[in-house]
Write a protein that holds these residues in place. Structure first.
Motif, PDB file in Angstrom:
ATOM      1  N   GLU A  38       0.796  -1.224   0.000  1.00 19.26           N
ATOM      2  CA  GLU A  38       0.000   0.000   0.000  1.00 19.26           C
ATOM      3  C   GLU A  38       0.831   1.277   0.000  1.00 19.26           C
ATOM      4  O   GLU A  38       0.269   2.369   0.005  1.00 19.26           O
ATOM      5  N   ARG A  39       2.158   1.209  -0.018  1.00 18.11           N
ATOM      6  CA  ARG A  39       2.982   2.386   0.235  1.00 18.11           C
ATOM      7  C   ARG A  39       2.752   3.519  -0.764  1.00 18.11           C
ATOM      8  O   ARG A  39       2.557   4.674  -0.386  1.00 18.11           O
ATOM      9  N   ALA A  40       2.759   3.218  -2.055  1.00 11.31           N
ATOM     10  CA  ALA A  40       2.588   4.279  -3.047  1.00 11.31           C
ATOM     11  C   ALA A  40       1.228   4.954  -2.887  1.00 11.31           C
ATOM     12  O   ALA A  40       1.110   6.179  -2.971  1.00 11.31           O
ATOM     13  N   CYS A  41       0.202   4.167  -2.640  1.00 11.75           N
ATOM     14  CA  CYS A  41      -1.139   4.719  -2.433  1.00 11.75           C
ATOM     15  C   CYS A  41      -1.180   5.555  -1.157  1.00 11.75           C
ATOM     16  O   CYS A  41      -1.784   6.641  -1.133  1.00 11.75           O
ATOM     17  N   ALA A  42      -0.543   5.082  -0.100  1.00  8.48           N
ATOM     18  CA  ALA A  42      -0.510   5.824   1.163  1.00  8.48           C
ATOM     19  C   ALA A  42       0.209   7.150   0.998  1.00  8.48           C
ATOM     20  O   ALA A  42      -0.222   8.185   1.542  1.00  8.48           O
ATOM     21  N   ASP A  43       1.306   7.153   0.261  1.00 11.46           N
ATOM     22  CA  ASP A  43       2.019   8.412  -0.008  1.00 11.46           C
ATOM     23  C   ASP A  43       1.112   9.409  -0.722  1.00 11.46           C
ATOM     24  O   ASP A  43       1.134  10.613  -0.453  1.00 11.46           O
ATOM     25  N   TRP A  44       0.329   8.899  -1.661  1.00 13.03           N
ATOM     26  CA  TRP A  44      -0.600   9.743  -2.407  1.00 13.03           C
ATOM     27  C   TRP A  44      -1.666  10.324  -1.472  1.00 13.03           C
ATOM     28  O   TRP A  44      -2.018  11.501  -1.576  1.00 13.03           O
ATOM     29  N   VAL A  45      -2.169   9.515  -0.541  1.00 10.61           N
ATOM     30  CA  VAL A  45      -3.149  10.002   0.437  1.00 10.61           C
ATOM     31  C   VAL A  45      -2.546  11.117   1.288  1.00 10.61           C
ATOM     32  O   VAL A  45      -3.177  12.161   1.520  1.00 10.61           O
ATOM     33  N   VAL A  46      -1.326  10.918   1.749  1.00 11.37           N
ATOM     34  CA  VAL A  46      -0.642  11.944   2.541  1.00 11.37           C
ATOM     35  C   VAL A  46      -0.556  13.250   1.755  1.00 11.37           C
ATOM     36  O   VAL A  46      -0.819  14.342   2.288  1.00 11.37           O
ATOM     37  N   ALA A  47      -0.222  13.154   0.471  1.00 15.62           N
ATOM     38  CA  ALA A  47      -0.091  14.345  -0.364  1.00 15.62           C
ATOM     39  C   ALA A  47      -1.427  15.049  -0.570  1.00 15.62           C
ATOM     40  O   ALA A  47      -1.509  16.286  -0.553  1.00 15.62           O
ATOM     41  N   ARG A  48      -2.503  14.279  -0.743  1.00 15.28           N
ATOM     42  CA  ARG A  48      -3.819  14.902  -0.945  1.00 15.28           C
ATOM     43  C   ARG A  48      -4.284  15.602   0.333  1.00 15.28           C
ATOM     44  O   ARG A  48      -4.934  16.653   0.271  1.00 15.28           O
ATOM     45  N   LEU A  49      -3.985  15.044   1.481  1.00 12.71           N
ATOM     46  CA  LEU A  49      -4.317  15.710   2.738  1.00 12.71           C
ATOM     47  C   LEU A  49      -3.479  16.971   2.907  1.00 12.71           C
ATOM     48  O   LEU A  49      -3.998  18.029   3.298  1.00 12.71           O
ATOM     49  N   ALA A  50      -2.203  16.865   2.598  1.00 19.99           N
ATOM     50  CA  ALA A  50      -1.304  18.009   2.758  1.00 19.99           C
ATOM     51  C   ALA A  50      -1.709  19.173   1.863  1.00 19.99           C
ATOM     52  O   ALA A  50      -1.573  20.347   2.253  1.00 19.99           O
ATOM     53  N   GLU A  51      -2.196  18.895   0.659  1.00 25.58           N
ATOM     54  CA  GLU A  51      -2.655  19.955  -0.239  1.00 25.58           C
ATOM     55  C   GLU A  51      -3.714  20.829   0.415  1.00 25.58           C
ATOM     56  O   GLU A  51      -3.810  22.020   0.130  1.00 25.58           O
ATOM     57  N   ALA A  52      -4.508  20.213   1.284  1.00 26.58           N
ATOM     58  CA  ALA A  52      -5.575  20.953   1.963  1.00 26.58           C
ATOM     59  C   ALA A  52      -5.135  21.476   3.324  1.00 26.58           C
ATOM     60  O   ALA A  52      -5.947  22.021   4.071  1.00 26.58           O
ATOM     61  N   GLY A  53      -3.867  21.266   3.664  1.00 27.38           N
ATOM     62  CA  GLY A  53      -3.353  21.751   4.933  1.00 27.38           C
ATOM     63  C   GLY A  53      -3.591  20.819   6.101  1.00 27.38           C
ATOM     64  O   GLY A  53      -3.530  21.244   7.260  1.00 27.38           O
ATOM     65  N   ILE A  54      -3.844  19.557   5.817  1.00 23.86           N
ATOM     66  CA  ILE A  54      -4.097  18.573   6.876  1.00 23.86           C
ATOM     67  C   ILE A  54      -2.854  17.729   7.084  1.00 23.86           C
ATOM     68  O   ILE A  54      -2.412  17.021   6.170  1.00 23.86           O
ATOM     69  N   ALA A  55      -2.273  17.807   8.273  1.00 20.02           N
ATOM     70  CA  ALA A  55      -1.085  17.016   8.582  1.00 20.02           C
ATOM     71  C   ALA A  55      -1.482  15.576   8.871  1.00 20.02           C
ATOM     72  O   ALA A  55      -2.561  15.311   9.406  1.00 20.02           O
ATOM     73  N   SER A  56      -0.603  14.655   8.526  1.00 20.48           N
ATOM     74  CA  SER A  56      -0.879  13.242   8.781  1.00 20.48           C
ATOM     75  C   SER A  56       0.421  12.524   9.084  1.00 20.48           C
ATOM     76  O   SER A  56       1.511  13.049   8.868  1.00 20.48           O
ATOM     77  N   GLU A  57       0.279  11.314   9.584  1.00 19.79           N
ATOM     78  CA  GLU A  57       1.452  10.477   9.858  1.00 19.79           C
ATOM     79  C   GLU A  57       1.325   9.171   9.093  1.00 19.79           C
ATOM     80  O   GLU A  57       0.296   8.501   9.151  1.00 19.79           O
ATOM     81  N   LEU A  58       2.372   8.822   8.353  1.00 14.49           N
ATOM     82  CA  LEU A  58       2.424   7.542   7.650  1.00 14.49           C
ATOM     83  C   LEU A  58       3.188   6.552   8.519  1.00 14.49           C
ATOM     84  O   LEU A  58       4.304   6.835   8.958  1.00 14.49           O
ATOM     85  N   VAL A  59       2.585   5.410   8.768  1.00 18.44           N
ATOM     86  CA  VAL A  59       3.174   4.403   9.642  1.00 18.44           C
ATOM     87  C   VAL A  59       3.276   3.084   8.882  1.00 18.44           C
ATOM     88  O   VAL A  59       2.262   2.541   8.423  1.00 18.44           O
ATOM     89  N   GLU A  60       4.499   2.580   8.739  1.00 16.34           N
ATOM     90  CA  GLU A  60       4.688   1.266   8.121  1.00 16.34           C
ATOM     91  C   GLU A  60       4.818   0.204   9.207  1.00 16.34           C
ATOM     92  O   GLU A  60       5.640   0.324  10.116  1.00 16.34           O
TER      93      GLU A  60
END
Length: 442
Positions: A38-60
């Motif tokens: 899921e890593r590439a998809c998760a990175d994309w989710v992080v980027a879409r949240l960041a575009e709107a100013g929403i911070a997130s944490e990716l955890v493997e």
């Protein structure tokens, strides 16, 4: 002092447009489980949240097995947070069986097609579109929202929800309730009205491996200790067994409401319950899967040469049990096995049930009714299993609710893990409208 609740800020046209594009992009990530990660998809989710100013944490949890968690502050800081979760992985798809390439995210005939379109990248897209709408407009949810985009749900959540609950429980600090998959979709009651089953229970999982031990020998010789024969006979007993009806409260409540809406005189305590349920027509067919426990043989492995009787054979069985009826399933399986066959767990997880009441239930029902006046929310038992099983370990009260309005001629249930999975475009937009209401009223 005024106690009037603030007016609901409806979902923007932008959010309703972009949810389709977000879902299409999600589908184009091949997150097949177990053939990918899921890593590439998760990175994309992080980027879409960041575009709107929403911070997130990716955890493997392991290389490539990626989860994303974010928080959106709420208006009432005295209340517990609401967890909204969805999984990024999907089951594999054989492109040769599909009308369109399963990871293309194509739009045809008013539908978005692809693996994950309803399980559950549609809901992930709704989560993203709603979160981005709140961030862009400065809208505050009624209480804090915790978003979780999870790995590995399709294989039991070992690298996703269960891992996070065990190793990173602080990510869910303050959460008291949760919504995820397993309910909130429409089901046609008649030509104009729809039920919206909201999951407040789900069957437990009892995936088991059966092993038959026999006497190896030549394929041409008689052998009354044939492992293949013993295992096959045991599987046939299991596969043809019908468990008794066990009417748990969420199922009883749904059936009673369906009967009321259809003006059917239904006796749920009748001795011949199957005959009574037939009065409900196709609603009874829809509920068959949650009337009883079930066990279905799904895999069989034995032998290496036609003229050799193997000394060992193995098989897998998918067992499911209703809340309160786990021991019945176990005892029944053990009674059906021949003495030469043993069993062990592959995945053994709890059944769940919570009451259908409280402000969150009221808010889910109100959001549906506001967007679909012909919609009737009802309690529901999910026949499968979801990541909610993990979150109950943190004493989080879990529901299944996605907010999806479907055409009456779409057989939604058959699309899960099936060929030509697709979601109506208007269903996605409906989901954003419902979720936007819910977050402001939960």
């Amino acid at each position: 002092m005024s106690t009037t609740a603030p007016a609901v800020v409806p979902a923007s046209e932008e959010a309703q447009r972009e949810v389709v594009d977000l879902c299409a992009e999600l589908i184009r990530f091949d997150t097949s489980n177990p053939t990918s990660d899921e890593r590439a998809c998760a990175d994309w989710v992080v980027a879409r949240l960041a575009e709107a100013g929403i911070a997130s944490e990716l955890v493997e949890s392991a290389p490539g097995r990626a989860n994303v968690v974010a928080r959106i502050p709420g208006a009432d800081t005295s209340r517990g947070a609401l967890l909204v979760h969805g999984h990024l992985d999907v089951v594999p798809a054989d492109a040769a069986e599909w009308r369109v390439p399963p990871f293309s995210g194509e739009i045809q005939d008013g539908y978005l097609w692809g693996r994950g379109a309803i399980d559950m990248k549609d809901t992930v897209a709704v989560m993203l579109a709603t979160a981005r709408h709140f961030a862009r407009t400065g809208t505050r949810p009624a209480r804090e929202i915790v978003l979780a985009f999870l790995a590995d749900e399709e294989a039991g959540g070992k690298f996703g929800a269960h891992w996070l609950v065990e190793h990173r429980p602080e990510l869910f600090a303050g959460v008291t309730e949760a919504i995820g998959e397993g309910g909130g979709f429409s089901y046609a009651l008649d030509d104009t009205r729809r039920l919206y089953p909201i999951e407040n229970a789900q069957r437990g999982m009892a995936w088991m491996e059966l092993t038959a031990a026999g006497r190896a020998g030549h394929g041409s010789s008689p052998n009354d200790e044939n492992a293949v024969t013993d295992l096959a006979e045991s599987l046939t007993r299991i596969g043809r067994h019908t468990f008794p009806v066990r009417l748990i409260e969420p199922v009883r409540a749904l059936l009673a409401e369906a009967a009321r809406l259809q003006a059917v005189d239904l006796d749920l305590d009748a001795e011949d319950l199957e005959a009574e349920l037939a009065k409900l027509g196709h609603v009874a067919d829809f509920m068959q899967v949650v009337l009883r426990n079930s066990a279905n043989p799904t895999m069989f492995t034995a032998g290496y040469q036609t003229n050799v009787i193997p000394g060992r054979a193995t098989a897998r069985v998918d067992g499911r049990f209703l809340p309160g009826h786990e021991q019945e399933l176990i005892d029944t399986i053990d009674a059906l096995l021949l003495p030469s066959v043993s069993r062990e767990w592959v995945n053994h997880d709890i059944a769940m049930e919570t009451s259908f009441d409280g402000p969150l239930v009221d808010a889910m029902c109100a959001a549906v009714r506001a967007e679909d006046p012909d919609g009737h929310p009802v309690p529901y038992c999910n026949p499968g299993g979801t990541d909610a099983k993990a979150f109950t370990k943190l004493d989080i009260r879990c529901f299944g609710f996605k907010g999806l309005k479907l055409p009456h001629d779409l057989d939604y249930g058959r699309l899960f893990h099936g060929v030509d999975e697709r979601v109506p475009l208007e269903g996605l937009r409906f989901g954003v409208r419902v979720m936007t209401r819910l977050w402001q009223d939960c």
